[in-house]
Design a protein around this motif. Structure first.
Motif, PDB file in Angstrom:
ATOM      1  N   VAL A  75      30.074  72.356  59.906  1.00 57.70           N
ATOM      2  CA  VAL A  75      29.797  73.785  59.908  1.00 57.70           C
ATOM      3  C   VAL A  75      30.398  74.376  61.165  1.00 57.70           C
ATOM      4  O   VAL A  75      30.310  73.800  62.245  1.00 57.70           O
ATOM      5  N   GLY A  76      31.043  75.515  61.000  1.00 55.03           N
ATOM      6  CA  GLY A  76      31.610  76.229  62.133  1.00 55.03           C
ATOM      7  C   GLY A  76      31.099  77.654  62.160  1.00 55.03           C
ATOM      8  O   GLY A  76      30.981  78.302  61.112  1.00 55.03           O
ATOM      9  N   VAL A  77      30.769  78.122  63.357  1.00 60.26           N
ATOM     10  CA  VAL A  77      30.345  79.512  63.552  1.00 60.26           C
ATOM     11  C   VAL A  77      31.164  80.045  64.725  1.00 60.26           C
ATOM     12  O   VAL A  77      30.848  79.773  65.879  1.00 60.26           O
ATOM     13  N   ASN A  78      32.222  80.775  64.408  1.00 64.50           N
ATOM     14  CA  ASN A  78      33.160  81.224  65.429  1.00 64.50           C
ATOM     15  C   ASN A  78      32.984  82.708  65.729  1.00 64.50           C
ATOM     16  O   ASN A  78      32.688  83.502  64.829  1.00 64.50           O
ATOM     17  N   ILE A  79      33.183  83.081  66.988  1.00 63.40           N
ATOM     18  CA  ILE A  79      33.282  84.487  67.363  1.00 63.40           C
ATOM     19  C   ILE A  79      34.585  84.684  68.127  1.00 63.40           C
ATOM     20  O   ILE A  79      35.084  83.765  68.781  1.00 63.40           O
ATOM     21  N   SER A  80      35.137  85.874  68.009  1.00 61.74           N
ATOM     22  CA  SER A  80      36.364  86.167  68.743  1.00 61.74           C
ATOM     23  C   SER A  80      36.464  87.651  69.013  1.00 61.74           C
ATOM     24  O   SER A  80      35.926  88.477  68.275  1.00 61.74           O
ATOM     25  N   THR A  81      37.151  87.976  70.089  1.00 60.91           N
ATOM     26  CA  THR A  81      37.521  89.346  70.419  1.00 60.91           C
ATOM     27  C   THR A  81      38.939  89.283  70.954  1.00 60.91           C
ATOM     28  O   THR A  81      39.185  88.715  72.023  1.00 60.91           O
ATOM     29  N   VAL A  82      39.872  89.811  70.180  1.00 59.68           N
ATOM     30  CA  VAL A  82      41.290  89.689  70.515  1.00 59.68           C
ATOM     31  C   VAL A  82      41.931  91.071  70.534  1.00 59.68           C
ATOM     32  O   VAL A  82      41.429  92.028  69.942  1.00 59.68           O
ATOM     33  N   HIS A  83      43.076  91.161  71.206  1.00 59.56           N
ATOM     34  CA  HIS A  83      43.767  92.443  71.327  1.00 59.56           C
ATOM     35  C   HIS A  83      45.227  92.184  71.621  1.00 59.56           C
ATOM     36  O   HIS A  83      45.637  91.051  71.924  1.00 59.56           O
ATOM     37  N   GLY A  84      46.019  93.225  71.515  1.00 56.73           N
ATOM     38  CA  GLY A  84      47.446  93.094  71.781  1.00 56.73           C
ATOM     39  C   GLY A  84      48.236  94.043  70.919  1.00 56.73           C
ATOM     40  O   GLY A  84      47.789  95.154  70.610  1.00 56.73           O
ATOM     41  N   THR A  85      49.400  93.603  70.505  1.00 57.92           N
ATOM     42  CA  THR A  85      50.231  94.393  69.610  1.00 57.92           C
ATOM     43  C   THR A  85      50.536  93.570  68.371  1.00 57.92           C
ATOM     44  O   THR A  85      50.726  92.352  68.440  1.00 57.92           O
ATOM     45  N   SER A 115      32.787  84.494  62.155  1.00 65.34           N
ATOM     46  CA  SER A 115      33.199  83.832  60.925  1.00 65.34           C
ATOM     47  C   SER A 115      32.471  82.500  60.812  1.00 65.34           C
ATOM     48  O   SER A 115      32.439  81.725  61.773  1.00 65.34           O
ATOM     49  N   LEU A 116      31.884  82.255  59.656  1.00 64.29           N
ATOM     50  CA  LEU A 116      31.069  81.052  59.438  1.00 64.29           C
ATOM     51  C   LEU A 116      31.445  80.399  58.124  1.00 64.29           C
ATOM     52  O   LEU A 116      31.601  81.074  57.101  1.00 64.29           O
ATOM     53  N   VAL A 117      31.583  79.084  58.148  1.00 64.59           N
ATOM     54  CA  VAL A 117      31.734  78.289  56.925  1.00 64.59           C
ATOM     55  C   VAL A 117      30.922  77.013  57.098  1.00 64.59           C
ATOM     56  O   VAL A 117      31.010  76.358  58.144  1.00 64.59           O
ATOM     57  N   SER A 285      37.528  76.630  58.665  1.00 60.56           N
ATOM     58  CA  SER A 285      36.890  76.765  57.356  1.00 60.56           C
ATOM     59  C   SER A 285      37.184  75.597  56.419  1.00 60.56           C
ATOM     60  O   SER A 285      36.454  75.401  55.436  1.00 60.56           O
ATOM     61  N   LEU A 286      38.212  74.826  56.691  1.00 58.08           N
ATOM     62  CA  LEU A 286      38.588  73.757  55.771  1.00 58.08           C
ATOM     63  C   LEU A 286      37.555  72.627  55.782  1.00 58.08           C
ATOM     64  O   LEU A 286      37.030  72.262  56.830  1.00 58.08           O
ATOM     65  N   PRO A 287      37.259  72.066  54.617  1.00 55.58           N
ATOM     66  CA  PRO A 287      36.258  70.998  54.549  1.00 55.58           C
ATOM     67  C   PRO A 287      36.753  69.712  55.204  1.00 55.58           C
ATOM     68  O   PRO A 287      37.967  69.476  55.303  1.00 55.58           O
ATOM     69  N   PRO A 288      35.825  68.855  55.666  1.00 56.77           N
ATOM     70  CA  PRO A 288      36.235  67.619  56.318  1.00 56.77           C
ATOM     71  C   PRO A 288      36.862  66.626  55.352  1.00 56.77           C
ATOM     72  O   PRO A 288      37.712  65.825  55.742  1.00 56.77           O
TER      73      PRO A 288
END
Length: 293
Positions: A75-85, A115-117, A285-288
């Motif tokens: 199980v993955g529970v990711n957070i992100s805050t990204v920026h740019g062009t 994002s969680l899977v 998100s890909l399964p093991p």
């Protein structure tokens, strides 16, 4: 042009982190209250980064992954805050989908989300996906997200419970909203080359900008907060169900559908890789394990 939305950006990013923390705590509790041959799993957390073409700081996030637990195989529970062009291909995709003017002249962007899977040990316990996000450009802002259930062995009562919780989150925002977002999920999570859905659906929305940022953010919060009451009772109900190798085979083959969808069709996967985000986080998100014939 839109305002810079600095306060709103900070509020959204902070809430995504809070939701991540609540989910991680709840999943640790699941691991500890169910018996199993493996020790209770724990999340491993590491920083993730986005690579900007010019080497400038482009943001990042945190990748929280648990592997080989009693309840969760991965199980993955990711957070992100990204920026740019945005690059040329991403600009074209955004302009085509959202009709954003001025993208070529000013391709700056900011995005934050969770994002969680979850892929489960017991084939009778359903896999699940959830995400919510906010996106900003100098010419527009919007929210997106949703959750969908992906059982390899379906139980009608589990599907009914999951959808009831999604509906409960949507109803305060308009009586017809749940039906609209359910239909959107049915369309979005369909696998054309297999001529079938990847699971039993849920809700999905994108491009959400009614002009009322607070109202749109509240819908995003309510759908994110609905995830734990929609999913955790199903795991508690199914984790101790006896299973055999035939059940495991069904699970692995169903995971093949999930992998195909995410690699071929999923917008989030494409956007993450296209904009230089950490590929390990994007492909979390890909399964093991999965199986094809």
């Amino acid at each position: 042009m839109t305002e810079t939305f600095e306060a709103e950006k900070a509020q959204a990013a902070a809430w995504f982190r809070t939701l991540r923390d609540e989910i991680v705590t709840a999943f640790h509790a699941l691991e500890n209250r169910h018996e199993g041959s493996a020790p209770a799993g724990r999340f491993e957390v590491r920083k993730t980064t986005r690579s900007a073409d010019d080497g400038a700081d482009a943001g990042g996030g945190e990748m929280s992954v648990m592997r080989g637990g009693r309840v969760f195989e991965k199980v993955g529970v990711n957070i992100s805050t990204v920026h740019g062009t945005l690059g040329a291909r991403a600009q074209a995709a955004m302009a085509a989908r959202k009709g954003i003017p001025g993208m070529v002249d000013d391709p700056r962007f900011w995005a934050s989300g969770i994002s969680l899977v979850a892929h489960m040990q017991n084939p009778h316990a359903p896999a699940v996906h959830m995400n919510t996000r906010m996106f900003w450009t100098p010419h527009a802002w919007w929210f997106g997200g949703g959750a969908d259930l992906n059982p390899c062995i379906e139980y009608a009562e589990d599907t009914a419970h999951f959808h009831a919780e999604m509906k409960r989150a949507c109803d305060p925002h308009g009586g017809a909203l749940y039906d609209e977002l359910k239909a959107w999920a049915d369309e979005y999570f369909y696998i054309p080359h297999r001529k079938r859905a990847r699971g039993v659906g849920g809700i999905f929305f994108d491009d959400l900008n009614t002009g009322n940022w607070a109202a749109d953010f509240k819908l995003t919060q309510d759908t994110g907060a609905a995830f734990l009451p929609a999913f955790v009772p199903l795991v508690d109900r199914r984790h101790q169900t006896p299973w055999d190798e035939a059940d495991k085979d069904i699970q692995l083959r169903h995971r093949g559908l999930y992998a195909e969808y995410n690699l071929v069709y999923d917008r989030g996967t494409k956007f993450g890789l296209e904009t230089g985000h950490d590929p390990e986080a994007v492909l979390m998100s890909l399964p093991p394990m999965a199986k094809w014939y």
